[in-house]
Design an enzyme around this catalytic site. Structure first.
Site, PDB file in Angstrom:
ATOM      1  N   ARG A   1       0.821  -1.211   0.000  1.00 58.51           N
ATOM      2  CA  ARG A   1       0.000   0.000   0.000  1.00 58.51           C
ATOM      3  C   ARG A   1       0.854   1.259   0.000  1.00 58.51           C
ATOM      4  NH1 ARG A   1      -5.389  -0.311   1.822  1.00 58.51           N
ATOM      5  NH2 ARG A   1      -6.303  -1.924   0.507  1.00 58.51           N
TER       6      ARG A   1
ATOM      7  N   TYR B   1      -3.614 -10.641  -2.935  1.00 58.38           N
ATOM      8  CA  TYR B   1      -3.763  -9.989  -1.641  1.00 58.38           C
ATOM      9  C   TYR B   1      -4.702 -10.765  -0.712  1.00 58.38           C
ATOM     10  CZ  TYR B   1      -4.840  -6.484   1.885  1.00 58.38           C
ATOM     11  OH  TYR B   1      -5.025  -5.845   3.084  1.00 58.38           O
TER      12      TYR B   1
ATOM     13  N   HIS C   1       6.683  -7.271   9.004  1.00 56.93           N
ATOM     14  CA  HIS C   1       5.925  -6.648  10.099  1.00 56.93           C
ATOM     15  C   HIS C   1       5.128  -7.655  10.925  1.00 56.93           C
ATOM     16  CE1 HIS C   1       6.539  -2.340   9.071  1.00 56.93           C
ATOM     17  NE2 HIS C   1       6.905  -2.891   7.922  1.00 56.93           N
TER      18      HIS C   1
ATOM     19  N   ASP D   1       0.760 -11.399  17.552  1.00 54.38           N
ATOM     20  CA  ASP D   1       0.884 -10.092  16.925  1.00 54.38           C
ATOM     21  C   ASP D   1       2.359  -9.797  16.714  1.00 54.38           C
ATOM     22  OD1 ASP D   1      -0.008  -7.682  15.930  1.00 54.38           O
ATOM     23  OD2 ASP D   1      -1.261  -7.227  17.672  1.00 54.38           O
TER      24      ASP D   1
ATOM     25  N   VAL E   1      -0.855  -0.467  19.154  1.00 52.99           N
ATOM     26  CA  VAL E   1      -1.896   0.098  20.010  1.00 52.99           C
ATOM     27  C   VAL E   1      -1.392   0.192  21.456  1.00 52.99           C
ATOM     28  CG1 VAL E   1      -4.174  -0.386  20.994  1.00 52.99           C
ATOM     29  CG2 VAL E   1      -3.808  -0.578  18.529  1.00 52.99           C
TER      30      VAL E   1
HETATM   31  P1  ADQ Z   1      -1.755  -4.222  12.609  1.00 51.52           P
HETATM   32  O1  ADQ Z   1      -2.155  -5.649  12.635  1.00 51.52           O
HETATM   33  O2  ADQ Z   1      -2.629  -3.341  11.856  1.00 51.52           O
HETATM   34  O3  ADQ Z   1      -0.277  -4.031  12.082  1.00 51.52           O
HETATM   35  P2  ADQ Z   1      -1.134  -2.625  15.107  1.00 51.52           P
HETATM   36  O4  ADQ Z   1       0.316  -2.644  15.239  1.00 51.52           O
HETATM   37  O5  ADQ Z   1      -1.819  -2.708  16.427  1.00 51.52           O
HETATM   38  O6  ADQ Z   1      -1.695  -3.813  14.208  1.00 51.52           O
HETATM   39  O7  ADQ Z   1      -1.580  -1.286  14.406  1.00 51.52           O
HETATM   40  C1  ADQ Z   1      -2.929  -0.898  14.304  1.00 51.52           C
HETATM   41  C2  ADQ Z   1      -3.026   0.591  13.989  1.00 51.52           C
HETATM   42  O8  ADQ Z   1      -4.369   0.874  13.629  1.00 51.52           O
HETATM   43  C3  ADQ Z   1      -2.687   1.462  15.195  1.00 51.52           C
HETATM   44  O9  ADQ Z   1      -1.856   2.523  14.790  1.00 51.52           O
HETATM   45  C4  ADQ Z   1      -4.039   1.979  15.672  1.00 51.52           C
HETATM   46  O10 ADQ Z   1      -4.021   3.275  16.196  1.00 51.52           O
HETATM   47  C5  ADQ Z   1      -4.874   1.951  14.423  1.00 51.52           C
HETATM   48  N1  ADQ Z   1      -6.285   1.676  14.786  1.00 51.52           N
HETATM   49  C6  ADQ Z   1      -6.775   0.547  15.277  1.00 51.52           C
HETATM   50  N2  ADQ Z   1      -8.101   0.671  15.535  1.00 51.52           N
HETATM   51  C7  ADQ Z   1      -8.440   1.931  15.176  1.00 51.52           C
HETATM   52  C8  ADQ Z   1      -9.669   2.671  15.163  1.00 51.52           C
HETATM   53  N3  ADQ Z   1     -10.853   2.151  15.552  1.00 51.52           N
HETATM   54  N4  ADQ Z   1      -9.629   3.922  14.705  1.00 51.52           N
HETATM   55  C9  ADQ Z   1      -8.478   4.459  14.288  1.00 51.52           C
HETATM   56  N5  ADQ Z   1      -7.322   3.825  14.268  1.00 51.52           N
HETATM   57  C10 ADQ Z   1      -7.283   2.563  14.701  1.00 51.52           C
HETATM   58  C11 ADQ Z   1       0.769  -4.896  11.559  1.00 51.52           C
HETATM   59  C12 ADQ Z   1       1.156  -6.090  12.438  1.00 51.52           C
HETATM   60  C13 ADQ Z   1       1.491  -5.590  13.840  1.00 51.52           C
HETATM   61  C14 ADQ Z   1       2.618  -4.559  13.766  1.00 51.52           C
HETATM   62  C15 ADQ Z   1       2.307  -3.482  12.731  1.00 51.52           C
HETATM   63  C16 ADQ Z   1       3.499  -2.578  12.490  1.00 51.52           C
HETATM   64  O11 ADQ Z   1       0.095  -7.024  12.490  1.00 51.52           O
HETATM   65  O12 ADQ Z   1       1.879  -6.664  14.657  1.00 51.52           O
HETATM   66  O13 ADQ Z   1       2.748  -3.948  15.034  1.00 51.52           O
HETATM   67  O14 ADQ Z   1       1.943  -4.053  11.481  1.00 51.52           O
HETATM   68  O15 ADQ Z   1       4.601  -3.294  12.106  1.00 51.52           O
END
Ligand code: ADQ
Length: 749
Positions: A10, A86, A164, A371, A376
């Site tokens: 992306r 994807y 990631h 994860d 978060v």
């Molecule tokens: P994700 O699986 O997407 O990332 P995470 O690292 O928690 O998981 O990131 C989620 C992001 O989405 C956070 O920045 C959070 O603020 C945002 N978000 C979640 N819910 C939201 C909501 N309701 N409104 C607005 N924003 C929201 C993947 C991997 C992770 C790894 C990251 C980065 O799965 O393990 O940490 O990449 O490498």
């Protein structure tokens, strides 16, 4: 200025077609923030999917031109690409497997083929954009084949890869039919980064067991080049969350939430909709908390934010239904006229509202079943500017390694989560403050800026080293120069190590016997009376005699210099004792018994503990333990320990390849001297060589040698190029003595 090309599925910009108009939406991801504050000055370019399907050619051209103005280069995918590459291969094969959801994994040749094809599409785009000095950083599991494809086309560019998500244990990864191709794809990078050392360990183990590559200190040796592996825990833009409370909109939301949830403990969870996030378990735990501890009713409030994600994948649809049903059940079961236990929002929230919720919440509940990192948890910590609040964090999140002051739980244990919620609800303010402050220190230190910076700096220094290695590697022209020097010299000395230098390593020492090609080559070299060829090995003299004794004129040094064979006769360099052997043999045997595949080789004046046939993990551990045990025993008896290539050898000190080589070096005024070796013990030879000698390290490990050669195959090529010229009696016009081959170096930052 050098350029950095970031390649991700992306782009940081999303293109939408609304009523025939193209709309461009900025999505401010963590990665973009991190890269914005790199300490190295680099012009950044992005390559990725713009979020719109490849439609008409004119539309594509328009988007390409518009995005190009901001150094963004779109890769257009068809709807079918998007579905097969994807939704299916990336998200129904790699994602569940790498998150340990084996039962969800789909194995489908068609989606794999499309995954390969789309990786090639990305490669094509990178090649259109890339310039010779560009650094290329590939992101995540969608593009695991891309580093390999790029390496073939761009052998000299710096290429990095960051995963990631978790890298699973070998036992799980091996179930994938395309495991080797994925690994080979990642090996194209100079540096492969993971969030934690656990994932790094799994990757190194898979590289060894599946692809058969050895590794040392986080470096996988591929022969001609090596891949560095390291952990870089990703962070967040700490300042952004920590300072958010000063924004008027955030203040407004905070005031509203505080009033709304007054007198209650607010528990907050924030996730993308995903089965790996443990949302169901969390809801069940909250239900159990209210059932077992009714005193919390009307006193706690659970606010659950879930961002829609991958809604076209069936497992995500059924998860959504399960969550809807659970929330309904809990609310139906526990709600009162004044209170609804679970507030559930299935949508994305604007930053100001999210930051205000983080700031207000008394408890951050983060319970993923797996994860890669989990940002978060870090965002919650950074937002707690009043130094209160408790983070409950799953031990299965990469973040748990850094955030040890959280209440760490096993997300599969409902009672563990319930207990943690109880502890958090009752936690005294002083303890909350102490924990939060320590967590904040960690999150502030390991920011996303630092993550990006550390990765790029390390990639750069690795490349710098590889450029140095490449610079020292003997090429065709230099081989010809060496051959010319050899031919023009009157007296020549060749000092050659055996294992790893003239032949490849074999599982057992006996299996590495010389082949006909090598014997012919040595025989030819020895036919020339003005060339002295000396094999200088750690092997026992009986074996060497059996293998090479028939080659007239060949000199042999065995057991690292203890035995020498001159003009057909073996003699010992010194009078040596063997009374130390029983004690050392007993120690070695005890370790061999505990290490399947390890064995002892007894030589006349040394003992060698071999572990090439053993599982690398247990072997490295045992080798380390054995070395520790031997240190004291050997120093007491004046014995030397040689830590070689998959072998630990103990012998009398004071005799090594260097001291014995000196005997040969001093025997004549040699016009031409060359020494080749791959092992640490060969460094002793390189160190005693005169300035005009050619010292050549076989392989990529650190060495004092002036030159390098990739492997034993190239040693043979070099040796076969050495042909004496019977008519030449003087040095060529070019002055050979003391000269250095001159190498061109590539520019690095
Ligand atoms: P994700 O699986 O997407 O990332 P995470 O690292 O928690 O998981 O990131 C989620 C992001 O989405 C956070 O920045 C959070 O603020 C945002 N978000 C979640 N819910 C939201 C909501 N309701 N409104 C607005 N924003 C929201 C993947 C991997 C992770 C790894 C990251 C980065 O799965 O393990 O940490 O990449 O490498």
């Amino acid at each position: 200025m050098s350029r950095l090309l970031i390649v991700a599925n992306r782009l940081p910009i999303r293109v939408k077609l609304q009523e025939q108009e193209l709309m461009y939406e900025q999505s401010e991801g963590g990665l973009a923030t991190g890269l914005d504050s790199l300490t190295i000055d680099l012009e950044k370019h992005w390559i990725g999917w713009p979020g719109i399907f490849s439609g008409q050619k004119e539309t594509q051209e328009l988007i390409t031109t518009e995005l190009g103005k901001n150094n963004i280069h779109p890769v257009f995918l068809s709807q079918e690409d998007q579905e097969m590459f994807y939704e299916r291969f990336s998200n129904k094969t790699i994602w569940p497997l790498f998150h340990y959801f084996n039962e969800y994994v789909e194995y489908d040749e068609h989606t794999w083929k499309r995954y390969k094809a789309v990786n090639k599409l990305f490669c094509k785009k990178v090649l259109e954009v890339a310039q010779p000095d560009d650094i290329i950083w590939v992101q995540d599991y969608h593009l695991m084949l891309l580093p390999g494809l790029l390496r073939e086309a761009l052998p000299h560019n710096e290429i990095g890869f960051f995963l990631h998500i978790p890298f699973p244990s070998y036992e799980l990864f091996r179930t994938l039919p395309w495991r080797k191709e994925l690994l080979e794809g990642m090996f194209g990078a100079d540096l492969v980064g993971f969030h934690t050392y656990e994932y790094m360990r799994h990757f190194i183990s898979a590289a060894n067991r599946i692809a058969g590559y050895d590794s040392k200190l986080g470096e996988i040796n591929l022969g001609k080049r090596s891949v560095h592996i390291d952990s870089f825990p990703m962070g967040i833009n700490y300042e952004k969350f920590h300072e958010a409370i000063h924004l008027p909109k955030v203040k407004e939301h905070v005031a509203h939430f505080k009033k709304r949830f007054q007198g209650m403990k607010l528990i907050l969870s924030v996730d993308r909709l995903d089965y790996s996030k443990g949302i169901v378990q969390r809801l069940k735990a909250f239900d159990q908390l209210l059932t077992e501890f009714p005193q919390h009713r009307e006193k706690v409030q659970f606010l659950m934010l879930v961002v829609p994600s991958r809604s076209s994948v069936d497992q995500y649809q059924s998860l959504k239904e399960e969550i809807d049903e659970l929330v309904g059940n809990i609310n139906g079961k526990h709600a009162t006229m004044n209170w609804i236990p679970v507030h559930y929002y299935y949508r994305s929230l604007p930053f100001e509202e999210l930051a205000a919720l983080y700031h207000t919440a008394d408890i951050g509940l983060v319970t993923p079943l797996r994860d890669g990192m989990n940002l978060v948890a870090k965002e919650y910590v950074a937002s707690k500017t009043d130094a209160n609040g408790v983070l409950i964090l799953s031990e299965m999140a990469g973040a748990a390694i850094e955030l040890s002051d959280a209440l760490i739980i096993n997300p599969n244990s409902i009672s563990d989560i319930v207990q943690a919620m109880n502890t958090a609800i009752a936690m005294p303010e002083a303890e909350q403050a102490e924990r939060i402050k320590s967590l904040q220190k960690q999150v502030a230190k390991q920011s996303v800026q630092r993550w990006a910076n550390d990765f790029i700096l390390q990639l750069n220094s690795i490349r710098q080293k590889q450029v140095e290695l490449e610079g020292k590697t003997i090429n065709g022209k230099e081989t010809r120069e060496i051959a010319e020097h050899f031919s023009a010299s009157k007296t020549r000395l060749l000092l050659l190590d055996y294992d790893g230098t003239l032949v490849p390593f074999a599982k057992t020492p006996e299996q590495a016997n010389p082949d006909a090609e090598l014997l012919d080559m040595l025989t030819n070299l020895c036919k020339d009376p003005s060339t002295k060829t000396v094999i200088i090995s750690g092997r026992d003299h009986i074996t060497l005699d059996r293998w090479f004794g028939h080659i007239g004129g060949l000199e042999i040094i065995a057991e690292h210099g203890i035995w020498i064979r001159e003009e057909g006769n073996w003699k010992q360099v010194k009078k040596l004792k063997n009374d130390w052997k029983p004690e050392i043999a007993e120690t070695m045997q005890a370790f061999a018994d505990k290490t399947p595949g390890a064995f002892i080789e007894e030589k006349a004046y040394s003992l060698a503990w071999h572990y090439r046939k053993s599982d690398p993990w247990i072997a490295d551990l045992r080798a380390f333990q054995l070395l520790n045990t031997l240190v004291y025993k050997c120093s007491k008896r004046n014995l030397e320990i040689l830590n070689g290539n998959k072998v630990i050898e103990v012998k009398i000190s004071g005799v090594d390849k260097g001291t014995t080589s000196k005997m040969w070096l001093n025997r004549e005024k040699w016009d031409f001297i060359i020494a080749l070796g791959d092992d640490r013990t060969d460094e002793d030879i390189f160190e005693v060589l005169p300035q005009h000698a050619y010292s050549i390290k076989v392989g990529t490990q650190e060495s004092v040698a002036k030159h390098r050669i990739p492997s034993w195959k190239e040693t043979r090529k070099l040796l076969s190029a050495l042909k004496p010229n019977p008519f030449s009696v003087s040095l060529p016009k070019k002055k050979m003595e003391g000269r250095q081959l001159v190498y061109q170096r590539r520019r690095v930052i």
